[in-house]
Design a protein around this motif. Structure first.
Motif, short mmCIF file in Angstrom:
data_model
loop_
_atom_site.label_atom_id
_atom_site.label_comp_id
_atom_site.label_asym_id
_atom_site.label_seq_id
_atom_site.Cartn_x
_atom_site.Cartn_y
_atom_site.Cartn_z
N LEU A 14 0.86 -1.18 0.00
CA LEU A 14 0.00 0.00 0.00
C LEU A 14 0.90 1.23 0.00
CD1 LEU A 14 -2.78 -1.05 2.55
CD2 LEU A 14 -2.78 -1.22 0.04
N GLU A 15 1.16 1.73 -1.20
CA GLU A 15 2.03 2.90 -1.35
C GLU A 15 1.57 3.73 -2.54
OE1 GLU A 15 5.86 1.11 -1.83
OE2 GLU A 15 5.42 0.38 -3.84
N ASN A 16 2.07 4.94 -2.62
CA ASN A 16 1.71 5.82 -3.72
C ASN A 16 2.02 5.15 -5.06
OD1 ASN A 16 0.57 8.15 -4.70
ND2 ASN A 16 2.12 9.50 -3.85
N PHE A 17 1.16 5.35 -6.02
CA PHE A 17 1.26 4.78 -7.37
C PHE A 17 1.04 3.27 -7.39
CE2 PHE A 17 3.84 8.66 -7.40
CZ PHE A 17 3.15 9.38 -8.35
N CYS A 18 0.31 2.74 -6.37
CA CYS A 18 0.01 1.31 -6.40
C CYS A 18 -1.11 1.04 -7.40
CB CYS A 18 -0.34 0.78 -5.01
SG CYS A 18 -1.71 1.56 -4.17
N ARG A 19 -1.15 -0.20 -7.87
CA ARG A 19 -2.09 -0.59 -8.93
C ARG A 19 -3.12 -1.59 -8.40
NH1 ARG A 19 -0.55 1.03 -13.81
NH2 ARG A 19 -1.71 -0.57 -14.91
N PHE A 20 -4.32 -1.48 -8.95
CA PHE A 20 -5.43 -2.37 -8.62
C PHE A 20 -5.95 -2.96 -9.92
CE2 PHE A 20 -5.12 0.99 -5.56
CZ PHE A 20 -5.23 0.34 -4.35
N SER A 21 -6.41 -4.21 -9.85
CA SER A 21 -6.86 -4.87 -11.06
C SER A 21 -8.12 -5.70 -10.80
CB SER A 21 -5.73 -5.79 -11.57
OG SER A 21 -6.16 -6.51 -12.69
N TRP A 22 -9.05 -5.63 -11.75
CA TRP A 22 -10.25 -6.47 -11.74
C TRP A 22 -10.33 -7.13 -13.10
CZ3 TRP A 22 -9.93 -1.70 -9.61
CH2 TRP A 22 -10.29 -1.57 -8.26
N ASP A 23 -10.64 -8.40 -13.14
CA ASP A 23 -10.70 -9.13 -14.41
C ASP A 23 -11.65 -10.31 -14.26
OD1 ASP A 23 -10.15 -9.79 -17.01
OD2 ASP A 23 -8.11 -10.42 -16.66
N SER A 24 -12.04 -10.86 -15.39
CA SER A 24 -12.90 -12.04 -15.36
C SER A 24 -12.92 -12.69 -16.72
CB SER A 24 -14.33 -11.66 -14.96
OG SER A 24 -15.16 -12.79 -15.02
N GLU A 25 -12.93 -14.00 -16.72
CA GLU A 25 -13.12 -14.75 -17.96
C GLU A 25 -14.61 -15.02 -18.19
OE1 GLU A 25 -10.74 -18.25 -18.01
OE2 GLU A 25 -8.88 -17.15 -17.74
N LYS A 26 -15.45 -14.66 -17.21
CA LYS A 26 -16.87 -14.96 -17.26
C LYS A 26 -17.70 -13.84 -17.87
CE LYS A 26 -16.24 -15.66 -12.96
NZ LYS A 26 -16.32 -15.73 -11.55
N GLY A 27 -17.13 -12.72 -18.16
CA GLY A 27 -17.92 -11.61 -18.69
C GLY A 27 -17.54 -10.30 -18.05
N MET A 28 -18.54 -9.41 -17.95
CA MET A 28 -18.27 -8.08 -17.41
C MET A 28 -19.33 -7.74 -16.37
SD MET A 28 -19.31 -5.76 -20.62
CE MET A 28 -20.99 -5.48 -21.07
N THR A 29 -19.11 -6.62 -15.71
CA THR A 29 -20.06 -6.16 -14.70
C THR A 29 -20.73 -4.88 -15.18
OG1 THR A 29 -20.37 -5.65 -12.38
CG2 THR A 29 -18.35 -4.84 -13.39
N THR A 30 -21.95 -4.67 -14.77
CA THR A 30 -22.68 -3.44 -15.10
C THR A 30 -23.27 -2.83 -13.84
OG1 THR A 30 -24.68 -4.72 -15.56
CG2 THR A 30 -23.25 -4.21 -17.44
#
Length: 99
Positions: free
Chosen positions: A30-46
């Motif tokens: 947890l530091e400045n310029f940290c990255r977050f990722s969300w992904d899925s092979e099942k589709g997308m979210t709305t």
């Protein structure tokens, strides 16, 4: 990628409900310029709602009334739909107002 002003210290992060159907990967540190990722092979979210909750502490050197910037950025190709097409995305910067 998360960016924030000196004087803020990121202490905790919680994945929100809006992307709950996606696989979440948080940063190693947890530091400045940290990255977050969300992904899925099942589709997308709305879903509407909270994507991520950030909890900061504030350095004792920060004075009341100061605004400490918090913003996110991404690179072209980072945000895509279920067909792997780029999605235009607007990110609005914010701030923490110290009282």
């Amino acid at each position: 990628c998360l960016h924030y002003s000196e004087g803020l210290n990121l202490r905790m992060v919680e994945n929100g409900s809006a992307f709950a159907s996606l696989d979440y990967v948080g940063p190693g540190k947890l530091e400045n310029f940290c990255r977050f990722s969300w992904d899925s092979e099942k589709g997308m979210t709305t879903e509407d709602g909270t994507v991520l909750t950030l909890i900061f502490s504030i350095d004792s050197t920060v004075k009341s009334g100061e605004k400490l910037d918090v913003s996110c950025s991404y690179r072209s190709g980072d945000i895509y739909d279920e067909n792997l097409n780029d999605v235009d995305f607007e990110m609005v910067p914010g701030y923490v107002l110290v009282t």
